[in-house]
Design a protein around this motif. Structure first.
Motif, short mmCIF file in Angstrom:
data_model
loop_
_atom_site.label_atom_id
_atom_site.label_comp_id
_atom_site.label_asym_id
_atom_site.label_seq_id
_atom_site.Cartn_x
_atom_site.Cartn_y
_atom_site.Cartn_z
N MET A 1 0.84 -1.17 0.00
CA MET A 1 0.00 0.00 0.00
C MET A 1 0.88 1.24 0.00
O MET A 1 1.75 1.39 0.85
CB MET A 1 -0.88 -0.03 1.26
CG MET A 1 -1.88 1.08 1.30
SD MET A 1 -3.00 1.06 2.73
CE MET A 1 -3.51 -0.62 2.83
N GLN A 2 0.69 2.10 -0.97
CA GLN A 2 1.47 3.33 -1.05
C GLN A 2 0.77 4.46 -0.30
O GLN A 2 -0.45 4.59 -0.37
CB GLN A 2 1.68 3.75 -2.50
CG GLN A 2 2.68 2.91 -3.24
CD GLN A 2 3.10 3.58 -4.53
OE1 GLN A 2 2.40 4.39 -5.11
NE2 GLN A 2 4.29 3.24 -4.99
N VAL A 3 1.57 5.28 0.38
CA VAL A 3 1.04 6.39 1.15
C VAL A 3 1.59 7.70 0.61
O VAL A 3 2.80 7.88 0.47
CB VAL A 3 1.42 6.28 2.64
CG1 VAL A 3 0.90 7.47 3.42
CG2 VAL A 3 0.89 4.99 3.22
N SER A 4 0.67 8.60 0.28
CA SER A 4 1.04 9.96 -0.12
C SER A 4 0.64 10.90 1.00
O SER A 4 -0.45 10.80 1.55
CB SER A 4 0.27 10.38 -1.38
OG SER A 4 0.59 9.58 -2.47
N VAL A 5 1.54 11.82 1.34
CA VAL A 5 1.21 12.88 2.28
C VAL A 5 0.86 14.11 1.45
O VAL A 5 1.64 14.52 0.59
CB VAL A 5 2.38 13.19 3.23
CG1 VAL A 5 2.09 14.41 4.08
CG2 VAL A 5 2.69 11.98 4.10
N LEU A 6 -0.31 14.67 1.70
CA LEU A 6 -0.77 15.87 1.00
C LEU A 6 -0.69 17.03 1.96
O LEU A 6 -1.37 17.07 2.97
CB LEU A 6 -2.20 15.66 0.49
CG LEU A 6 -2.87 16.84 -0.20
CD1 LEU A 6 -2.03 17.37 -1.35
CD2 LEU A 6 -4.26 16.44 -0.68
N LEU A 7 0.20 17.99 1.63
CA LEU A 7 0.52 19.07 2.54
C LEU A 7 0.42 20.42 1.80
O LEU A 7 1.36 20.79 1.09
CB LEU A 7 1.93 18.84 3.09
CG LEU A 7 2.35 19.57 4.34
CD1 LEU A 7 3.56 18.90 4.94
CD2 LEU A 7 2.59 21.02 4.14
N PRO A 30 6.26 7.70 4.47
CA PRO A 30 5.41 7.74 3.28
C PRO A 30 6.22 7.47 2.02
O PRO A 30 7.45 7.55 2.02
CB PRO A 30 4.88 9.19 3.29
CG PRO A 30 5.96 9.97 3.95
CD PRO A 30 6.52 9.05 5.01
N ASP A 31 5.51 7.18 0.95
CA ASP A 31 6.16 6.96 -0.34
C ASP A 31 6.44 8.28 -1.05
O ASP A 31 7.33 8.35 -1.90
CB ASP A 31 5.28 6.07 -1.22
CG ASP A 31 5.14 4.69 -0.61
OD1 ASP A 31 6.11 3.92 -0.68
OD2 ASP A 31 4.08 4.40 -0.02
N GLU A 32 5.67 9.31 -0.70
CA GLU A 32 5.87 10.63 -1.29
C GLU A 32 5.21 11.68 -0.40
O GLU A 32 4.29 11.38 0.36
CB GLU A 32 5.27 10.71 -2.70
CG GLU A 32 3.77 10.53 -2.74
CD GLU A 32 3.19 10.60 -4.15
OE1 GLU A 32 3.96 10.76 -5.13
OE2 GLU A 32 1.96 10.49 -4.27
N LEU A 53 11.68 12.26 -1.68
CA LEU A 53 10.26 11.97 -1.47
C LEU A 53 9.37 13.19 -1.66
O LEU A 53 8.16 13.06 -1.82
CB LEU A 53 10.02 11.41 -0.07
CG LEU A 53 10.69 10.09 0.28
CD1 LEU A 53 10.32 9.67 1.70
CD2 LEU A 53 10.33 9.02 -0.71
N ILE A 54 9.97 14.39 -1.64
CA ILE A 54 9.18 15.63 -1.69
C ILE A 54 8.98 16.06 -3.14
O ILE A 54 9.94 16.20 -3.91
CB ILE A 54 9.88 16.76 -0.92
CG1 ILE A 54 10.06 16.37 0.55
CG2 ILE A 54 9.09 18.06 -1.03
CD1 ILE A 54 10.95 17.31 1.33
N LYS A 55 7.72 16.29 -3.48
CA LYS A 55 7.38 16.85 -4.78
C LYS A 55 6.63 18.15 -4.52
O LYS A 55 5.64 18.17 -3.78
CB LYS A 55 6.50 15.90 -5.59
CG LYS A 55 6.09 16.49 -6.93
CD LYS A 55 5.19 15.54 -7.70
CE LYS A 55 4.74 16.20 -9.01
NZ LYS A 55 3.76 15.37 -9.71
#
Length: 119
Positions: A1-7, A30-32, A53-55
């Motif tokens: 399961m991939q985890v994205s953090v939305l910030l 997290p994955d990203e 990992l930061i976009k």
């Protein structure tokens, strides 16, 4: 399961580094991390730690909802962890929330309590 953090962040140069570092130091990282810089004028993006990992997604300064929708389109994860630019997460946050979601397929979201520090 991939985890994205939305910030999403706007003019958060004073706090965004600690927020992102708390995500990078998770026991289950997290994955990203998708950081939506919503037209900051204070160098918010420049305050970030270096990490592959930061976009960074550039917002237009249209506010929180627009920034979240913009960032959501860039998230690749199966699970989206929502984070504010002035929050610091407990190191076990992602692991515990993912375990909870995995333990009960009827759940669609997992939250947590907060602890406020006096300034």
């Amino acid at each position: 399961m991939q985890v994205s953090v939305l910030l999403p962040a706007r003019n958060a140069s004073a706090t965004v580094r600690a927020a992102v570092e708390s995500m990078l130091s998770q026991t289950l990282p997290p994955d990203e991390i998708i950081l939506v810089d919503d037209a900051s004028t204070d160098g918010t993006a420049g305050a970030l730690p270096a990490s592959p990992l930061i976009k960074i997604v550039q917002g237009e300064g249209r506010g929180l909802v627009a920034a979240l929708n913009l960032g959501l389109r860039s998230c690749r994860g199966d699970v989206i962890a929502r984070m504010d630019a002035d929050d610091v997460s407990h190191p076990e946050r992602l692991r515990l929330q993912l375990e909870l979601l995995a333990s009960n397929p009827k759940l669609g979201a997992a939250g947590s309590l907060v602890e406020c520090e006096s300034m």
